[in-house]
Design a protein around this motif. Structure first.
Motif, PDB file in Angstrom:
ATOM      1  N   HIS A 152       1.521   0.664  34.366  1.00 52.24           N
ATOM      2  CA  HIS A 152       0.255   0.546  33.653  1.00 52.24           C
ATOM      3  C   HIS A 152      -0.879   0.021  34.547  1.00 52.24           C
ATOM      4  O   HIS A 152      -1.987  -0.209  34.059  1.00 52.24           O
ATOM      5  CB  HIS A 152       0.421  -0.400  32.444  1.00 52.24           C
ATOM      6  N   LEU A 153      -0.626  -0.169  35.838  1.00 51.50           N
ATOM      7  CA  LEU A 153      -1.637  -0.714  36.737  1.00 51.50           C
ATOM      8  C   LEU A 153      -2.481   0.394  37.362  1.00 51.50           C
ATOM      9  O   LEU A 153      -1.994   1.488  37.616  1.00 51.50           O
ATOM     10  CB  LEU A 153      -0.980  -1.521  37.865  1.00 51.50           C
ATOM     11  N   SER A 154      -3.746   0.063  37.656  1.00 54.56           N
ATOM     12  CA  SER A 154      -4.618   0.994  38.389  1.00 54.56           C
ATOM     13  C   SER A 154      -4.262   0.958  39.873  1.00 54.56           C
ATOM     14  O   SER A 154      -3.492   0.101  40.320  1.00 54.56           O
ATOM     15  CB  SER A 154      -6.081   0.586  38.204  1.00 54.56           C
ATOM     16  N   GLY A 155      -4.864   1.862  40.641  1.00 52.33           N
ATOM     17  CA  GLY A 155      -4.608   1.907  42.077  1.00 52.33           C
ATOM     18  C   GLY A 155      -4.982   0.605  42.771  1.00 52.33           C
ATOM     19  O   GLY A 155      -4.261   0.103  43.630  1.00 52.33           O
ATOM     20  N   GLY A 351     -17.439  -5.364  35.660  1.00 48.41           N
ATOM     21  CA  GLY A 351     -18.139  -4.278  34.968  1.00 48.41           C
ATOM     22  C   GLY A 351     -19.107  -3.504  35.832  1.00 48.41           C
ATOM     23  O   GLY A 351     -19.987  -2.804  35.318  1.00 48.41           O
ATOM     24  N   LYS A 352     -18.961  -3.606  37.154  1.00 49.45           N
ATOM     25  CA  LYS A 352     -19.906  -2.917  38.051  1.00 49.45           C
ATOM     26  C   LYS A 352     -19.843  -1.400  37.870  1.00 49.45           C
ATOM     27  O   LYS A 352     -20.872  -0.734  37.761  1.00 49.45           O
ATOM     28  CB  LYS A 352     -19.599  -3.298  39.510  1.00 49.45           C
ATOM     29  N   SER A 353     -18.627  -0.842  37.859  1.00 48.94           N
ATOM     30  CA  SER A 353     -18.486   0.614  37.695  1.00 48.94           C
ATOM     31  C   SER A 353     -18.954   1.060  36.315  1.00 48.94           C
ATOM     32  O   SER A 353     -19.541   2.140  36.164  1.00 48.94           O
ATOM     33  CB  SER A 353     -17.031   1.039  37.922  1.00 48.94           C
ATOM     34  N   THR A 354     -18.726   0.229  35.305  1.00 45.78           N
ATOM     35  CA  THR A 354     -19.209   0.533  33.944  1.00 45.78           C
ATOM     36  C   THR A 354     -20.736   0.629  33.943  1.00 45.78           C
ATOM     37  O   THR A 354     -21.318   1.533  33.329  1.00 45.78           O
ATOM     38  CB  THR A 354     -18.745  -0.562  32.958  1.00 45.78           C
ATOM     39  N   PHE A 355     -21.388  -0.278  34.635  1.00 47.58           N
ATOM     40  CA  PHE A 355     -22.841  -0.291  34.735  1.00 47.58           C
ATOM     41  C   PHE A 355     -23.342   1.006  35.381  1.00 47.58           C
ATOM     42  O   PHE A 355     -24.291   1.634  34.893  1.00 47.58           O
ATOM     43  CB  PHE A 355     -23.271  -1.515  35.550  1.00 47.58           C
ATOM     44  N   LEU A 356     -22.689   1.434  36.472  1.00 46.72           N
ATOM     45  CA  LEU A 356     -23.089   2.679  37.142  1.00 46.72           C
ATOM     46  C   LEU A 356     -22.891   3.876  36.223  1.00 46.72           C
ATOM     47  O   LEU A 356     -23.722   4.799  36.195  1.00 46.72           O
ATOM     48  CB  LEU A 356     -22.277   2.884  38.429  1.00 46.72           C
ATOM     49  N   THR A 382     -18.035   8.353  43.426  1.00 46.45           N
ATOM     50  CA  THR A 382     -17.223   7.426  42.644  1.00 46.45           C
ATOM     51  C   THR A 382     -15.995   6.942  43.420  1.00 46.45           C
ATOM     52  O   THR A 382     -15.634   7.491  44.461  1.00 46.45           O
ATOM     53  CB  THR A 382     -16.736   8.089  41.336  1.00 46.45           C
ATOM     54  N   GLN A 383     -15.324   5.933  42.856  1.00 44.81           N
ATOM     55  CA  GLN A 383     -14.065   5.443  43.437  1.00 44.81           C
ATOM     56  C   GLN A 383     -12.913   6.408  43.169  1.00 44.81           C
ATOM     57  O   GLN A 383     -11.896   6.354  43.849  1.00 44.81           O
ATOM     58  CB  GLN A 383     -13.699   4.081  42.836  1.00 44.81           C
ATOM     59  N   ASP A 384     -13.075   7.271  42.157  1.00 44.35           N
ATOM     60  CA  ASP A 384     -11.981   8.177  41.787  1.00 44.35           C
ATOM     61  C   ASP A 384     -11.636   9.090  42.954  1.00 44.35           C
ATOM     62  O   ASP A 384     -12.511   9.545  43.692  1.00 44.35           O
ATOM     63  CB  ASP A 384     -12.385   9.040  40.585  1.00 44.35           C
ATOM     64  N   PHE A 456     -31.542  10.219  43.991  1.00 46.41           N
ATOM     65  CA  PHE A 456     -31.080   8.896  43.541  1.00 46.41           C
ATOM     66  C   PHE A 456     -29.575   8.828  43.825  1.00 46.41           C
ATOM     67  O   PHE A 456     -28.781   9.405  43.099  1.00 46.41           O
ATOM     68  CB  PHE A 456     -31.362   8.688  42.045  1.00 46.41           C
ATOM     69  N   LEU A 457     -29.229   8.151  44.914  1.00 47.10           N
ATOM     70  CA  LEU A 457     -27.817   8.073  45.315  1.00 47.10           C
ATOM     71  C   LEU A 457     -27.160   6.833  44.719  1.00 47.10           C
ATOM     72  O   LEU A 457     -27.666   5.712  44.875  1.00 47.10           O
ATOM     73  CB  LEU A 457     -27.706   8.014  46.839  1.00 47.10           C
ATOM     74  N   ILE A 458     -26.031   7.043  44.043  1.00 52.02           N
ATOM     75  CA  ILE A 458     -25.231   5.933  43.518  1.00 52.02           C
ATOM     76  C   ILE A 458     -23.871   6.007  44.202  1.00 52.02           C
ATOM     77  O   ILE A 458     -23.147   7.000  44.070  1.00 52.02           O
ATOM     78  CB  ILE A 458     -25.081   6.024  41.988  1.00 52.02           C
ATOM     79  N   LEU A 459     -23.546   4.972  44.953  1.00 52.50           N
ATOM     80  CA  LEU A 459     -22.309   4.965  45.744  1.00 52.50           C
ATOM     81  C   LEU A 459     -21.411   3.829  45.277  1.00 52.50           C
ATOM     82  O   LEU A 459     -21.785   2.650  45.371  1.00 52.50           O
ATOM     83  CB  LEU A 459     -22.632   4.799  47.233  1.00 52.50           C
ATOM     84  N   ASP A 460     -20.239   4.172  44.770  1.00 51.56           N
ATOM     85  CA  ASP A 460     -19.274   3.174  44.297  1.00 51.56           C
ATOM     86  C   ASP A 460     -18.159   3.055  45.336  1.00 51.56           C
ATOM     87  O   ASP A 460     -17.294   3.918  45.437  1.00 51.56           O
ATOM     88  CB  ASP A 460     -18.715   3.594  42.927  1.00 51.56           C
ATOM     89  N   GLU A 461     -18.177   1.982  46.097  1.00 50.53           N
ATOM     90  CA  GLU A 461     -17.226   1.727  47.198  1.00 50.53           C
ATOM     91  C   GLU A 461     -17.169   2.921  48.172  1.00 50.53           C
ATOM     92  O   GLU A 461     -16.118   3.529  48.364  1.00 50.53           O
ATOM     93  CB  GLU A 461     -15.823   1.424  46.641  1.00 50.53           C
TER      94      GLU A 461
END
Length: 623
Positions: A152-155, A351-356, A382-384, A456-461
């Motif tokens: 049940h854990l994420s990466g 909640g950083k990714s939620t905000f993006l 995205t991180q995905d 508008f660039l949004i970069l998650d990790e």
């Protein structure tokens, strides 16, 4: 003392040799950072050295009493086990006892007799100090629910569990592949301190340049199947690497010029030439090998047209978002301006990714509005992980988005030409995506974002799994990017170069708009801590007699004297601690007994300072 030796090891991937006849050794106290471009074979080399993969040729030997702790990029676990079973399972009597003790105190129905037996066993094994360390590691890595199943854990959670297991084992030597991925900034700084102050033997792959500078005392570069070592920090490595490449290019060019003359001689000679010229024929074969060496190839080229941006970009008006009882964003407003360069920081799960996702419309806020301008074109990295079908090739992934791309200079190029700008040569464009390394997949993902010509660039990790060379090129591109930039990153160097202010997630939905980069923010935090800790100046004496506050007493003579002594002694110990850390990080001493003595002294200093700070705070309250 040599812990690990690799003699003439070779490993191929299909028809391509990642490295051949490579030699490497790791000694006690040596901390080596392994660097190289994506796809050069860094992860494969770590797996071979850790015994997870056999070499095709050569051998790897580990000293008999040495144990290796290995952290891979994608740790593998038994999916049915709990976090607790995974971390503590079969790792020695002390850990087994700590595990049993932790299980017992978490169950209220545990009998007093069982608790007494476990406490006596903890005393017998002197496990109490170790238990404190285990709790600190689990707390710092954000591992709280030990009963949760691994499946049940994420990466990111899996990586932290694997990290906890490795650190708790306390092996003689650590081999870590991208240890800072999926950790928040506070945790990275804690890990940095832990690895740099212990007499740890370490080999790691990392792209985090601050982390590399603080922890490593040597850099090894894997380049075209050969290993080059540099005893120094990252800046020294960059300087010496440039010199080495210049020399190698000059030697290769010289060999090619000479080979043209020798080739002409070879062709002019009769077939039945005598033995007198055999030495020259043999020399020609060696020359041919030198001339065939690759010089630095074309670098990654990031250049795309930015869609024109209107006056209105994004207006965020009093948005709030919660999941159950947990507040993610609470009444936040901001109007984005042209060329905004904003970093988003905060602990994992804040909640950083939620905000993006709310900004891009993937999620809706519970209240408030997000209004994007008509000309705003998002590019969301995205991180995905990159999603693809098993039969998809690299070129197919790009053509899903566009067949042609408009560059910054107005030139229109094909998808294949665009791939070449991103260092995907034509033969590689028709390989299956599944065959790419982790870093190459991330580079392909970045390409798919930029092909849309966003403003508008949004970069998650964005730095995860990218090599340092690619990161430098990405930084230069983003510095010159004409649109807005909003990014989440745990790479402090990357963040410091690119952002001008921060959105800091402080918990309970509060987001602080801080003017400055990450280093500015850390300095501000230190100042705030000093303000809290410093004793307040005494109030001016009034002519009229003031009533003493209830419960307040005057300090005794002994307490005053102790307070003064602490204020003198603490700076001296702090200075000695800084001196020790700098000496150990310099890597100038190879005397392992001396290194061990320094490490023990450093631990004692940390304990002394902690006790003194607590006592100083108690006395300052009385003062």
């Amino acid at each position: 003392m040599n812990y690990l030796s690799a003699d003439n090891i070779s490993k191929s991937f299909g028809e391509r040799w990642l490295f051949k006849n490579l030699n490497f050794g790791l000694s006690q106290g040596q901390r080596v950072a392994l660097v190289g471009v994506n796809g050069s074979g860094k992860t494969t080399l770590l797996n071979v050295l850790a015994g997870k993969l056999p070499p095709d040729e050569g051998s790897v030997s580990v000293r008999k009493e040495v144990t290796i702790g290995f952290l891979g990029q994608n740790p593998e676990f038994d999916e049915e086990l709990t976090v607790q079973q995974t971390i503590f399972g079969g790792q020695g009597e002390v850990l087994d006892t700590i595990r049993d003790y932790e299980v017992a105190i978490s169950h209220p129905d545990t009998s007093a007799e069982v608790m007494q037996q476990l406490m006596e066993r903890m005393d017998e094994l002197q496990a109490w100090d170790f238990e404190i360390k285990v709790k600190q590691i689990l707390s710092k890595l954000g591992i709280h629910n030990l009963e949760q199943q691994i499946k049940h854990l994420s990466g990111g959670q899996r990586k932290r569990v694997a990290m906890a297991r490795v650190l708790i084992e306390e092996p003689s030597m650590l081999i870590l592949d991208e240890p800072t991925n999926h950790l928040d900034l506070d945790t990275i700084e804690w890990l940095e301190g832990l690895l740099s102050t212990q007499n740890t033997s370490l080999l790691m792959v990392t792209h985090d340049r601050y982390f590399l500078d603080k922890v490593a005392n040597e850099i090894a570069e894997l380049d075209n199947g050969e290993l080059y070592t540099y005893k120094g920090n990252y800046s020294y490595f960059v300087e010496k690497k440039a010199s080495r490449e210049e020399m190698a290019a000059a030697e290769t060019e010289k060999a090619r010029n000479l080979m043209r003359k020798e080739l002409d001689w070879i062709r002019r000679q009769p077939k039945a030439r005598g033995t007198k010229a055999k030495y020259r024929v043999d020399a020609f074969e060696e020359l041919k090998e030198k001339a065939a060496k690759k010089t630095a190839g074309p670098q990654l080229e990031l250049s795309v047209k930015t869609t024109r941006q209107g006056g209105k970009i994004i207006e965020v008006d009093h948005i709030s978002k919660s999941f159950g009882n947990k507040k993610i964003v609470d009444d936040f407003s901001y109007v984005f301006k042209k060329k905004d360069r904003i970093g988003v920081v905060g602990p994992n799960g804040a909640g950083k990714s939620t905000f993006l996702n709310m900004l891009t419309g993937k999620l809706q806020p519970d209240s408030g509005t997000i209004d994007a301008g008509q000309t705003t074109v998002f590019g969301y990295y995205t991180q995905d992980e990159l999603t693809f079908k098993e039969d998809q090739r690299v070129i197919d992934i790009v053509k899903e988005i566009a067949e042609v791309v408009e560059m910054a200079n107005g030139e229109v190029i094909t998808a294949s030409q665009f791939l070449q700008h991103f260092q995907f040569a034509p033969p590689q464009q028709y390989t299956f995506v599944s065959k790419l390394s982790g870093g190459e997949k991330r580079r392909l993902q970045l390409l798919r974002v930029l092909i849309k010509n966003p403003n508008f660039l949004i970069l998650d990790e964005p730095t995860n799994d990218l090599d340092i060379i690619t990161l430098n090129i990405l930084e230069d591109f983003l510095l010159n990017f004409g649109g807005c930039l909003l990014m989440v990153s745990h790479d402090r160097y990357f963040m410091d170069r690119l952002v001008e202010h921060l959105f800091v997630f402080e918990g309970e939905g509060k987001i602080r708009n801080f003017p400055g980069n990450y280093t500015d923010y850390r300095e501000w935090l230190k100042e705030q801590e000093k303000v809290v800790q410093e004793p307040k100046p005494a109030a001016p004496v009034m002519e009229q007699k003031q009533e003493k506050p209830e419960g307040k007493r005057k300090p005794t003579y002994q307490e005053k004297k102790e307070f003064e002594e602490l204020e003198k002694e603490m700076p001296r110990l702090e200075s000695r601690r800084t001196e020790l850390i700098e000496t150990m990080n310099a890597g100038t001493s190879t005397d392992h007994a001396q290194l061990s003595t320094w490490a023990k002294e450093l631990e004692q200093l940390n304990e002394q300072l902690e006790e003194m700070e607590m006592r100083w705070l108690e006395l300052s309250e009385i003062m």
